[in-house]
Design an enzyme around this catalytic site. Structure first.
Site, PDB file in Angstrom:
ATOM      1  N   CYS A 147      -2.303   9.128   2.587  1.00  0.00           N
ATOM      2  CA  CYS A 147      -1.946   8.569   1.274  1.00  0.00           C
ATOM      3  C   CYS A 147      -3.014   8.869   0.226  1.00  0.00           C
ATOM      4  O   CYS A 147      -2.719   9.028  -0.949  1.00  0.00           O
ATOM      5  CB  CYS A 147      -1.727   7.067   1.392  1.00  0.00           C
ATOM      6  SG  CYS A 147      -3.133   6.204   2.091  1.00  0.00           S
ATOM      7  N   GLU A 163       0.885  -1.177   0.000  1.00  0.00           N
ATOM      8  CA  GLU A 163       0.000   0.000   0.000  1.00  0.00           C
ATOM      9  C   GLU A 163       0.917   1.220   0.000  1.00  0.00           C
ATOM     10  O   GLU A 163       1.506   1.559   1.019  1.00  0.00           O
ATOM     11  CB  GLU A 163      -0.893  -0.020   1.247  1.00  0.00           C
ATOM     12  CG  GLU A 163      -1.822  -1.219   1.327  1.00  0.00           C
ATOM     13  CD  GLU A 163      -2.946  -1.166   0.292  1.00  0.00           C
ATOM     14  OE1 GLU A 163      -3.189  -0.092  -0.275  1.00  0.00           O
ATOM     15  OE2 GLU A 163      -3.560  -2.216   0.045  1.00  0.00           O
TER      16      GLU A 163
END
Ligand code: NAD
Length: 522
Positions: A292, A258
């Site tokens: 993110c 990720e």
């Protein structure tokens, strides 16, 4: 401006939390953890060694079988209790997250929310995804085929500092429910939050060896953790992710990566500007942009560009910076001197190359050592670092587009593909645009929360934003090895003895033709 309520804590404050670490490792070199609000020391944790990591993975491997032998319901009972403990304990948890990461309380609360949603989803639905199931057999009635899912073994988790509570444990929850044991390496900057989360899991009934924490630098203990794990769950930057995935590949273990984004937001002429401005501010400045899935590239259709820009800048100027441990400030600190340096360098580079600063653009040492103003840029061009590199801070650039085709092309003009946001009152247009955007998640009339919180659906990155997915079926299946068991009954899938091959193949060919015509057997 709200007053700072952080204070230097006595060294003994975290003695209980340090007790969560493997025994006899207290005398390792001490790593200082800083409080970003003030730059003061929060506490120290031991820099574990490669041997400490191996000892932890060995213990986790020894404990795995008996943990997997428990029923899913027994494992889920621990996670259900954990859900309640996190909600009950939220005030203390939020204080710690804020002090260790420097974020606003609202951003910290998102972490509590995420743990509750993830725990509930997998505790109640995890088994539906991984339970053994019948599959269509090779030959109807003659082949009985069953698919099983077995735990991988020891899952190594490496997590970042930006969401230190949720990214340490939310990915561990499906791994544990699937029968794995876990060794977690939290970010060097935020180990205490992870330790507190793990102490609550133990309070909920999780045996100590089933989830252990090792602390220290990724460059020292990352490799031994990868080498001694059966699966690796990594969340962090694309640069580190590539090095980590290479090592996982070398050891032939599967991994989930990720990684970072450079996320676009598209506003169409027909968007509801009140909702759009509110959502765009949240989507760009939550956790001071250190998210993110935060939105850094704004593309606004020409008909409303001016009005959007004016209203967005006004809203950004209303944001309150602050360090108090309550819901008063909208935006907290950047997490470190390194983060501040990166944000400053992106804005300075843009300024020098001709970008206009519509608002912000200054550090705010008067609030705290790493504070930076929410910043909006215009006239950003391709050669500026802010155009393509992830800033991971409170900086957005506004661009214009004419029609959907151009908007989609601009949104896709990035090596990253994590998250996107599309604003329009035309649902059909919104979905058509969303499907053409090369990002793992696309939110319509929302910045990032709608997809993130839809935990039944997968979440992750396309292109250089990652490999694999968290959440939903994928988020638990990845922690298992699938196994197919097929029992052949009565006759083999070959010519029965005494039947000549040409007769068998003629009969088989006729059967294959018939099966294609029968909907139930295709
Ligand atoms: P980072 O890559 O520097 O560090 C992440 C983790 O990797 C830390 O625990 C670190 O100690 C460890 N690490 C560092 N070097 C290592 C090595 N050589 N081997 C093994 N481990 C190593 O990232 P960061 O600065 O902590 O986090 C910010 C980045 O994370 C941003 O790019 C952000 O977009 C990304 N992020 C992605 C997601 C997502 O879900 N896609 C979520 C949060 C953050």
């Amino acid at each position: 401006m709200a007053e700072t309520t952080t204070r230097r804590q006595p060294a003994t404050e975290f003695a209980g939390l340090l007790g969560q670490l493997p025994a006899d490792t207290a005398d390792r070199e001490a790593i200082t953890v800083e409080m970003p609000y003030t730059g003061d020391e929060l506490g120290t944790v031991p820099a574990h060694t490669a041997a400490d990591v191996r000892a932890a993975t060995d213990r986790a491997a020894d404990a795995q079988e008996s943990w997997a032998d428990r029923s899913f319901d027994e494992r889920a009972a621990v996670i259900k209790r954990y859900h309640d403990l996190v909600l009950d304990d939220q005030a203390e948890l939020l204080d710690l997250v804020q002090r260790e990461s420097g974020k606003s309380r609202r951003a910290a609360y998102e972490e509590v929310l995420d743990i509750a949603i993830t725990s509930r989803y997998y505790a109640y639905h995890g088994d539906e995804h991984i339970e053994s199931r019948r599959r269509a057999g090779a030959i109807p009635f003659l082949t009985k085929t069953v698919e099983h899912h077995h735990p991988k073994g020891v899952v190594g988790i490496i997590s970042p500092w930006n969401y230190p509570l949720t990214l340490s444990v939310s990915d561990a929850i499906p791994a544990l429910l699937a029968g794995n044991t876990v060794v977690l390496k939290p970010a060097t900057e935020t180990p205490f939050t992870a330790l507190r989360a793990v102490s609550l899991l133990r309070e909920a009934g999780l045996p100590e060896e089933v989830l252990q924490v090792v602390t220290g630098r990724g460059s020292t203990i990352g490799t031994p953790l990868i080498e001694n794990s059966d699966y690796l769950m990594f969340t962090g930057s694309t640069e580190t992710g590539k090095a980590v995935a290479e090592q996982a590949g070398h050891h032939l273990i599967d991994c989930s990566m990720e990684l970072g984004g450079k996320n676009p937001l598209l506003v169409f002429d027909d968007a509801d500007l009140d909702r759009t401005v509110e959502g765009a501010v949240r989507g760009a400045f939550t956790n001071a942009g250190q998210l993110c899935i935060s939105l850094e590239r704004f593309y606004v259709q020409s008909g409303i560009r001016e009005e959007f820009e004016r209203r967005f800048v006004d809203a950004v100027e209303d944001l309150k910076l602050g360090t108090s441990l309550d819901y008063e400030p909208d935006v907290g600190s950047l997490a470190s001197a390194e983060q501040l340096e990166k944000v400053q360098s992106h804005v300075e580079d843009a300024r020098e190359r001709g970008a206009r600063v519509l608002t912000g653009g200054q550090a705010r040492p008067d609030v705290g050592p790493y504070f930076y103003e929410p910043t909006v840029l215009a006239d950003v061009t391709d050669e500026m670092s802010v155009a393509s590199e992830e800033t991971f801070g409170p900086v957005v650039s506004i661009h214009e587009f004419e029609g959907p085709r151009e908007g989609i092309a601009l949104a896709n003009d990035s090596e990253r593909g994590l998250n996107a946001s599309v604003w329009t009152e035309n649902s059909e247009l919104g979905h058509a645009v969303a499907e053409r955007i090369e990002c793992g998640t696309v939110n319509i009339n929302e910045g990032y929360v709608a997809t993130w919180a839809s935990v039944d659906a997968p979440m992750g990155g396309m292109k250089e934003s990652g490999l694999g997915r968290r959440h939903g079926r994928e988020g638990i299946m990845k922690y298992t090895d699938s196994q197919t068991v097929a029992e052949q009954r009565l006759a083999p899938i070959a010519a029965p003895s005494g039947v000549p091959d040409d007769l068998y193949t003629t009969g088989m060919t006729a059967a294959l033709r018939a099966l294609k015509r029968m909907p139930g057997f295709r």
